[in-house]
Every structure is written in C-alpha cells, then in structure tokens.
Design an enzyme around this catalytic site. Structure first.
Site, mmCIF file in Angstrom:
data_model
loop_
_atom_site.group_PDB
_atom_site.id
_atom_site.type_symbol
_atom_site.label_atom_id
_atom_site.label_comp_id
_atom_site.label_asym_id
_atom_site.label_seq_id
_atom_site.Cartn_x
_atom_site.Cartn_y
_atom_site.Cartn_z
ATOM 1 N N TYR A 73 -34.767 25.537 27.497
ATOM 2 C CA TYR A 73 -34.685 25.625 26.029
ATOM 3 C C TYR A 73 -33.267 25.350 25.536
ATOM 4 C CZ TYR A 73 -35.657 26.931 21.270
ATOM 5 O OH TYR A 73 -35.818 26.882 19.913
ATOM 6 N N PHE A 125 -32.403 0.665 3.422
ATOM 7 C CA PHE A 125 -33.506 0.781 4.360
ATOM 8 C C PHE A 125 -34.427 1.885 3.847
ATOM 9 C CE2 PHE A 125 -35.867 2.313 8.023
ATOM 10 C CZ PHE A 125 -36.494 1.128 8.365
ATOM 11 N N THR A 126 -35.723 1.729 4.087
ATOM 12 C CA THR A 126 -36.740 2.597 3.474
ATOM 13 C C THR A 126 -36.445 4.090 3.662
ATOM 14 O OG1 THR A 126 -38.034 2.299 5.486
ATOM 15 C CG2 THR A 126 -38.574 0.876 3.630
ATOM 16 N N ASP A 216 -25.428 2.931 10.254
ATOM 17 C CA ASP A 216 -26.806 2.999 10.723
ATOM 18 C C ASP A 216 -26.802 2.106 11.960
ATOM 19 O OD1 ASP A 216 -29.434 2.565 11.390
ATOM 20 O OD2 ASP A 216 -30.143 2.504 9.314
ATOM 21 N N LYS A 259 -35.102 1.954 18.900
ATOM 22 C CA LYS A 259 -34.743 0.534 18.895
ATOM 23 C C LYS A 259 -33.757 0.265 20.029
ATOM 24 C CE LYS A 259 -36.506 1.045 14.552
ATOM 25 N NZ LYS A 259 -36.141 1.935 13.476
ATOM 26 N N ARG A 383 -42.542 -6.779 4.262
ATOM 27 C CA ARG A 383 -41.237 -6.269 3.846
ATOM 28 C C ARG A 383 -40.899 -6.982 2.553
ATOM 29 N NH1 ARG A 383 -39.461 -1.690 7.082
ATOM 30 N NH2 ARG A 383 -41.216 -1.004 5.891
ATOM 31 N N PHE A 450 -45.649 1.935 1.452
ATOM 32 C CA PHE A 450 -46.127 0.836 2.311
ATOM 33 C C PHE A 450 -46.889 1.332 3.533
ATOM 34 C CE2 PHE A 450 -42.857 1.449 5.537
ATOM 35 C CZ PHE A 450 -41.888 2.129 4.829
HETATM 36 C C1 LIG Z 1 -36.156 2.428 12.223
HETATM 37 C C2 LIG Z 1 -34.982 2.488 11.366
HETATM 38 C C3 LIG Z 1 -34.516 3.708 10.853
HETATM 39 C C4 LIG Z 1 -35.290 5.015 11.014
HETATM 40 O O1 LIG Z 1 -35.468 5.363 12.324
HETATM 41 P P1 LIG Z 1 -36.799 6.110 12.869
HETATM 42 O O2 LIG Z 1 -36.506 6.311 14.311
HETATM 43 O O3 LIG Z 1 -37.942 5.172 12.619
HETATM 44 O O4 LIG Z 1 -36.948 7.368 12.118
HETATM 45 C C5 LIG Z 1 -33.345 3.700 10.139
HETATM 46 N N1 LIG Z 1 -32.669 2.570 9.895
HETATM 47 C C6 LIG Z 1 -33.096 1.375 10.342
HETATM 48 C C7 LIG Z 1 -32.308 0.146 10.045
HETATM 49 C C8 LIG Z 1 -34.260 1.284 11.087
HETATM 50 O O5 LIG Z 1 -34.699 0.100 11.488
#
Ligand SMILES: *Cc1c(COP(=O)(O)O)cnc(C)c1O
Length: 459
Positions: A73, A125-126, A216, A259, A383, A450
């Site tokens: 933990y 970004f969303t 980011d 990613k 997009r 979306f």
């Molecule tokens: C995917 C993504 C995020 C958010 O990450 P999650 O792991 O999906 O929560 C933030 N910024 C960018 C540019 C992304 O492509």
C-alpha cells in the site's frame, strides 16, 4: 521496402485476431452507436485507429516487469524505480503518479488555478481545458496562426507565438497567469511539434514575469524526434539527450503514460517546486491514492519505468514516425486532403476539404469517421466541431478552423500492410465523397460531448 519506411524493429510474439465484418453488419453497428465511433464495440472493429492512448503493445520486458509488481500500500519498490527513471530521463525532482493524464491535470489545475485566472496554451486539449475551466480559468490559445491552416507545410507548426503570449501578459497581468501549458507535440493541431528554440524562448519570457511553464508531455518523445530531424544542431544528439534538454525548459509536466510511456494505463505529474509538490501530495490522496502509487498498481508502475526506457530507443521512434508518414504519403499521392506535415502519432484527414459540401454545423468530420467504418471497418475519431464543444459563456458551438478526422496509429501494434487497408479505404471514400451527407446531433452531453454524443444521418 524503401528506407524511408524502415521495417518494424520488433518481431511479433503474441497475436490477437482482427474482426471481419460485412457492410450490412457495419451499417447496423454504426446506427446502434449513434454514428459515434466512440460508441462502437471494439469487437466490431477491424483496424482500430481511434486512438494511440493506452493501445500500445507492450514488450516482452514490460510483461516481465509486470511480474515483479510490489503491491504494498505504501512505499512500493516499483514507485521508487519509476521515480528514479523519471528523474533520469525527464529530469524533474518530484513525481506524483496518477491513474492517467487527466488525473495529473486535475491535480495541477486545482493547486495552481484560482477563479479569474488565464491559462495560455498552444491550442487546447479536451480534458486539459476542461480541468482548467472547472477551476475557474479561461483558456487562451497562443499557438502560431499557421497551426490553424491544415494544408500549410512548415516545420514546428506547434510553436507558441511569443507575441500572443506577451500580449496576454500585458492584457491581464502576469499574476493572473499561474502557468503556461505547453503541449509537446500538439495533438489537436495534428500532432505538430514544438522546436527546442521555441521552448527555450517561452521559458525565458515566462521566467522574466515569474510565470511557470508546465508541459503537457504526453507525446514528448515524438516531439524529440522532430527536433533531432529538423532543428539545426540536434542531428547528432540522442533522443534521450534531446528529451532531457526539452524538459529543462519546464517547471513541471503532466503526463499521460498511455502514450509515450508505452503502457496501457497510468500517468503522472512532475514538478521541481517543493511547495507545489507538497500541495499535490495532499490532494492526490483525495482523488487518486497514496503519493507512492497514485492511481496505479505496482506492476503498472514497473511496466511504465521499462516503457520510458524503450520509448527513447532510436529505432523504435524512427519507425513510429515513418509509419505515420507512410500512411500520409499514400493518401497525399492519391490526392486525399490531409493535415500537412504529417504529425507524430496520427494522420488527420481534412474533412473541410474532403467534404466541402457539408456545412460545419452538420458535422462533416463526424460523418467522415462513420463512413470510414462503414467502408472498411476502420475506426477513427472526430476532431472538429463536436470535440471542440460549446463556449461556456455564450453557449454557442466553438467553431474550430480545423475540422478533422484522426487516424491514430497505436504504438507497435500494426504493420505497413494494415496501413494499406486504411489508405485504400480512405481513397475509395474520397472517390465517392459527393454522395456523403451530414448529420444531426440527437443527444448532446454537457461536458466532453464527443465521447457519448449521438447522431442521425440527414436525409
Ligand atoms: C491523452 C491526452 C491527455 C489526457 O491523458 P489521459 O491519459 O487520456 O487522461 C492530455 N493531453 C494530451 C495532449 C493527450 O493526448
């Protein structure tokens, strides 16, 4: 194969069958999904190019790492290992693990933003913007104008326009800008990279005004490849060294491990500032878990540590970018309009140019994504106007200049032969594009619409 398109620098050890469907079946599936590719079942999809997020094929070494998970933990040795690797490869002092990127965005937004603030960024970004707005900030786009022109072929299209940043500082005052959110690469601009020179300049300008720079870092390794290839002075440097230099121009970062960390789930928040770290560790226990695991299992942290090492492998990253270019080149040769230059994780169809007869209010990119599924069982993502959502003050649609369909390439999953299937389907659709009509939105969620919005075809 042409050396421009190097063969896969891996061999395949485990396989997963791909669904074969008929057009009649796909017509039923897409209607049931409300013409939203997010609502399709993955078992009904042939080649899945919805996203590169969490869809990576892990290596044998990562699977081996999963077996040495320490599921304590608190104080898991996998956390200590991940911390060591992040410090080594990214250079930040502190790391707070989260369940994925948006978990890190939530923490960062809550600890840094106060109502009335402004957060400038190189295109929105969303999830990032949603968290900023949830905490009372207004997002301001400071990306160079050229990024909004899909066809303009210039390098480092993701760069910040320093004049726009300077103007915002003068307009609202530096004390209302908690940080600049700098995305490397810029997902919604088509995976466009930012140059090292631009990162350095943003950092210098912000330092003069005591504003933090938070990256980011989601696709930072892909960004590093573009710097190596295109920015003078970097051709002989390793991807690893370039990545480390990039991060030296930030005060911290949010990371979606799904990613460029090559794992299926996970993320983290980094920072150098001790006080900010204290605040983040206080908040992480509320939303994610103990600061030594955040939202991740021990085994997931171990796989991520190994994934970070693999992500900077020169052959891996060269092949990844080459795959994107291969698909882009095939489409361009056939006259299909795409965003140029091709970015680091995807090829983006330019739905405005593809379907000029469909007005933006009839969701051309949404329909193009649905048609691509109907044509060949290929899943992609809108997009454009649907993803952009509505203005929180006026309630009007945001109307982005870019109305795109994203064909995202998962890491280490598909071969060039799969990309040929995708290219052939796009080319076939382009030939009978005049027959494609628009959509009507029949269900609209309030936040991040979306993901679950539903549509019906216009007659
Ligand atoms: C995917 C993504 C995020 C958010 O990450 P999650 O792991 O999906 O929560 C933030 N910024 C960018 C540019 C992304 O492509």
């Amino acid at each position: 194969m042409d050396v421009r398109y190097p063969a896969e620098p891996f061999k395949i050890k485990a396989v997963e069958p791909i669904a074969v469907t008929t057009r009649a079946e796909r017509e039923k599936h897409i209607a049931e999904a409300g013409y939203n590719t997010f609502l399709l079942k993955s078992e009904d999809v042939g080649i899945d190019m919805l996203t590169d997020s969490g869809t990576t094929a892990m290596s044998d070494r990562q699977w081996a790492a999963m077996m040495i998970g320490d599921e304590a933990y608190a104080g898991s040795r996998n956390f200590l290992h991940l911390q060591e690797v992040v410090r080594e490869y990214y250079g930040f002092r502190h790391i707070v693990p989260t369940h994925q990127g948006r978990g890190a965005e939530n923490l960062l937004s809550q600890i840094c933003i106060k109502p009335g603030d402004y957060v400038p960024g190189n295109m929105y970004f969303t999830t990032t913007r949603a968290h900023q707005e949830l905490n009372g900030a207004t997002f301001r786009d400071i990306i160079r104008d050229e990024a909004h022109d899909a066809q303009l072929e210039i390098p480092f299209k993701g760069n910040v326009d320093l004049n726009k940043l300077q103007a915002l500082i003068e307009e609202v005052g530096a004390d209302r800008i908690p940080y600049v959110c700098l995305a490397v690469t810029v997902n919604l601009a088509g995976g466009q990279p930012v140059s090292m020179g631009n990162m350095r300049a943003v950092k210098e300008l912000c330092a003069r005004h005591d504003i933090k720079v938070m990256f980011d870092a989601t696709r930072c390794v892909e960004n590093a490849y573009y710097i190596k290839e295109g920015e003078p002075g970097y051709a002989d440097k390793s991807i690893r060294a370039i990545l480390k230099e990039m991060m030296s121009y930030a005060d911290g970062c949010t990371m979606s491990g799904k990613k460029d960390c090559m794992v299926n789930i996970g993320g983290f928040l980094c920072m150098n500032d001790d006080e900010l770290f204290m605040k983040a560790t206080e908040l992480v226990v509320l939303y994610e878990g103990m600061p030594s695991y955040g939202g991740m299992a021990g085994r997931d942290m171990e796989a991520m540590a190994q994934g970070i090492r693999e992500s900077v492998d020169e052959a891996y990253i060269a092949h990844r970018i080459a795959q994107c270019r291969y698909l882009g080149d095939r489409l361009t040769e056939a006259g299909v309009p795409i965003v140029r230059p091709v970015g680091g994780h995807a090829v983006f169809l330019d739905a405005r140019a593809f379907l000029p007869h469909i007005p933006q209010d009839e969701f051309p990119a949404q329909m193009l994504a649905a048609q691509l599924y109907l044509e060949a069982g290929v899943r992609s993502m809108e997009r454009g106007i649907v993803s952009a959502g509505r203005d929180k003050k006026t309630g009007e649609h945001h109307r982005p200049k870019l109305e795109l369909v994203r064909l995202t390439i998962p890491r280490r999953v598909y071969t060039y032969a799969h990309l040929d299937v995708v290219a052939d389907a796009c080319i076939a659709l382009y030939k009978h594009r005049d027959n494609i009509k628009g959509l009507n939105m029949v269900h609209e969620p309030k936040v991040l619409r979306f993901f679950t919005a539903r549509f019906e075809p216009l007659k």
